[in-house]
Scaffold this active site. Structure first.
Site, short mmCIF file in Angstrom:
data_model
loop_
_atom_site.label_atom_id
_atom_site.label_comp_id
_atom_site.label_asym_id
_atom_site.label_seq_id
_atom_site.Cartn_x
_atom_site.Cartn_y
_atom_site.Cartn_z
N ASN A 146 0.82 -1.21 0.00
CA ASN A 146 0.00 0.00 0.00
C ASN A 146 0.85 1.27 0.00
OD1 ASN A 146 -2.69 -0.96 0.00
ND2 ASN A 146 -2.45 -1.63 2.11
N HIS A 196 -8.89 1.25 -3.05
CA HIS A 196 -9.48 1.75 -1.80
C HIS A 196 -10.47 2.89 -2.05
CE1 HIS A 196 -6.19 -0.08 1.01
NE2 HIS A 196 -6.79 -0.96 0.24
N TYR A 250 -13.68 1.56 2.62
CA TYR A 250 -12.83 2.75 2.69
C TYR A 250 -13.60 4.02 2.36
CZ TYR A 250 -8.66 -0.11 3.18
OH TYR A 250 -7.72 -0.99 3.65
#
Length: 428
Positions: A146, A196, A250
Site C-alpha cells: 500500500n 481503496h 474505505y
C-alpha cells in the site's frame, strides 16, 4: 512447469497466509521454489521454517528458501511479490496518529497518512523493481504494498511489468456468493474506481464459471442482505439503499469522515492492535509443532489475498488454464475517459500470459466519477512528491486531497508529515 516465486517482505507475519494458499492451490500454480526475502534475518528464518512445515503438511513438493540478498534471491524468478512496509508498524502507528491532531482521518492508505506511506515506499519499491528487471526482465511484479494504486502507477510509469492487487473485490465476491449460496466462481462484480475507492455497481450471477451473460442480482442482495452488508461496511443501511450500490468500506472515510475521526480518537490506532497481534503470531510461529496457519492470523487482515494472488499469478504465467477475468490495479488506457491514460484504476480485466487488459466500462455516474477524478489528481501529485521530493510538492498533494483541501490544514499536516518521516526521505 515448475515456477520460482519470490516474496519481498517474506518475513511478514502475513506470509503464512500466502504460503497456505500456494500449498492448497498448487495445481493452479506449480511452485518449484518459493524464496522469502527480508533484511530481518531472525524473523525471516522463523517465517521460513513455518512455511516449510506448511508445505510439508499439505504435501507440496516445492522448496522454501530464505535470503537477505535481494539480487541473488530474485534471479530466475518468474514473479516477484511485493509486500513490504517501510518503517514497520511503528511508522504505520505514526501515520494513524498525527493526522488526528489536525482533525483528519489517521489511516495508512487514505489521507495524509497514506501520503506519508507513499513517500516512504515509492523510492524503495522502484529500487527493488529495477534490481528485479536486471535479474530477469521477463519477471512479473505483483504489488500488494500500500498504497497499491500509487505504487503500481510508479512501477508502470517506470516501464516495469507490474500489476497491483487488493483483496477488497475478492472479499465482496466471497461474501456475496455466501449470501446467494453459490460458488464464488459464479459471481462477477461490476467493480469500478481506484484502489481503496471503489463501488460495486452490479453483481452478475453466472450460469457457469466464465460464462457469458448471467443475471443481475445486486438489487436482490441489497433487499435480502442489506442489513448484513451495511454492518460489515459500518455504513448506515439507508445510505446503501439510497445509492443502490455497495461502496468499499474505505468510502466511510469520505462519507462519514468526522464520525470516523471521533471513533479513532477514542479507540486508538489500528497499528497498535496489529502490533499486538503480530507479537502473538510470532510466538505461535516459533512453535516447531505448528504446521498450519493459526486462526489468529485472520485478525491480521488480508482475507482471501492468497486466493487472489494464486489466480492472478497463474493467469499471468499461463498455468491457470487460459485467460481469466479478475479485478486488478492497472493502467487506465481510456477505460475511464475522464482520467489520464496513465492513471491506475481498479476494475475487472482479462488476465492471461499476454498481460492485463482492463474491460470496457459503462459510463461512471457523476457521484462516483467526481470523487474518482479528485483522488486521481491527488495521486498524481503524491507520486510527483515521492519521485522528486520537496515540501511544496507534499503541500500540493495534501491540498489536492478531498479529505484535506484547506490551506491551513494542509500546512499543518505538511509540517507533521515531514517531522515524523524525515529519516525516510532522502531529500528532507
Amino acid at each position: 512447469m515448475s515456477l520460482k516465486l519470490a516474496i519481498v517482505g517474506g518475513g511478514s507475519t502475513y506470509t503464512p497466509e500466502l504460503v497456505d494458499g500456494f500449498a492448497r492451490l498448487r495445481d493452479s500454480l506449480p511452485i518449484g521454489e518459493l524464496v522469502l526475502i527480508d533484511p530481518a534475518a531472525e524473523r525471516l528464518e522463523l517465517i521460513g521454517a513455518l512455511a516449510r512445515r506448511i508445505f510439508a503438511k499439505q504435501g507440496h513438493p516445492g522448496t522454501v528458501t530464505t535470503s537477505t540478498d535481494l539480487d541473488a534471491a530474485v534471479a530466475g524468478a518468474d514473479a516477484v511479490l511485493l509486500q513490504l512496509r517501510v518503517g514497520g508498524q511503528a511508522a504505520r502507528n505514526q501515520d494513524e496518529t498525527w493526522p488526528l491532531e489536525c482533525g483528519c482521518v489517521g489511516q495508512e492508505t487514505t489521507g495524509a497518512g497514506g501520503l506519508a506511506k507513499a513517500l516512504r515506499t515509492v523510492p524503495v519499491v522502484l529500487d527493488i523493481a529495477e534490481r528485479v528487471r536486471r535479474a530477469n526482465p521477463d519477471a512479473w511484479i505483483v504489488d500488494f504494498t500500500n498504497p497499491v494504486g500509487i505504487v503500481t502507477r510508479a512501477l508502470q510509469t517506470a516501464g516495469h511489468k507490474a500489476v497491483g492487487l487488493c483483496n477488497v473485490a475478492i472479499g465482496f465476491q466471497r461474501k456475496f456468493a455466501a449470501h446467494l449460496g453459490v460458488a464464488p466462481e459464479l459471481v462477477r462484480l461490476d467493480h469500478v474506481g481506484l484502489n481503496h475507492l471503489t463501488w460495486e455497481r452490479g453483481v452478475t450471477l453466472l450460469d457457469a464459471p466464465g460464462a457469458a451473460g448471467g443475471r443481475e442480482v445486486l438489487p436482490e442482495l441489497l433487499a435480502g442482505f442489506g442489513k448484513e452488508i451495511a454492518e460489515d461496511l459500518h455504513l448506515p443501511l439507508p445510505v446503501i439503499q439510497q445509492l443502490g450500490v455497495v461502496p468499499s468500506y474505505y468510502l466511510r472515510y469520505f462519507y462519514q469522515h468526522d464520525t470516523v475521526v471521533a471513533e479513532l480518537r477514542e479507540q486508538g490506532s489500528r497499528a497498535a492492535q496489529v502490533a499486538a497481534i503480530e507479537q502473538e503470531l510470532l510466538t505461535l510461529y516459533a512453535d516447531p509443532a505448528l504446521d498450519t496457519k493459526p486462526e489468529l492470523l485472520g485478525k491480521r487482515g488480508g482475507a482471501f489475498y492468497s486466493e487472489a494472488a494464486v489466480q492472478l499469478i497463474a493467469a499471468l504465467l499461463g498455468t491457470g488454464g487460459g485467460s481469466d477475468v479478475q479485478v486488478v490495479n492497472t493502467r487506465n488506457d481510456g477505460m475511464l475517459p475522464f482520467l489520464p491514460d496513465d492513471a491506475v484504476i481498479e476494475v475487472p480485466a482479462v488476465v492471461d500470459a499476454a498481460g492485463v487488459r482492463p474491460l470496457p466500462q459503462r459510463p461512471v455516474e457523476p457521484l462516483y466519477a467526481g470523487l474518482i477524478a479528485h483522488v486521481t489528481g491527488y495521486e498524481q501529485l503524491a507520486l510527483e512528491a515521492a519521485l522528486k521530493g520537496g515540501r511544496e510538492r507534499v503541500f500540493s498533494a495534501l491540498l489536492a486531497h478531498p479529505l484535506v483541501g484547506q490551506l491551513d490544514l494542509a500546512e499543518q499536516l505538511t509540517d507533521r508529515l515531514l517531522a515524523h518521516n524525515r529519516q525516510y526521505l532522502a531529500w528532507a
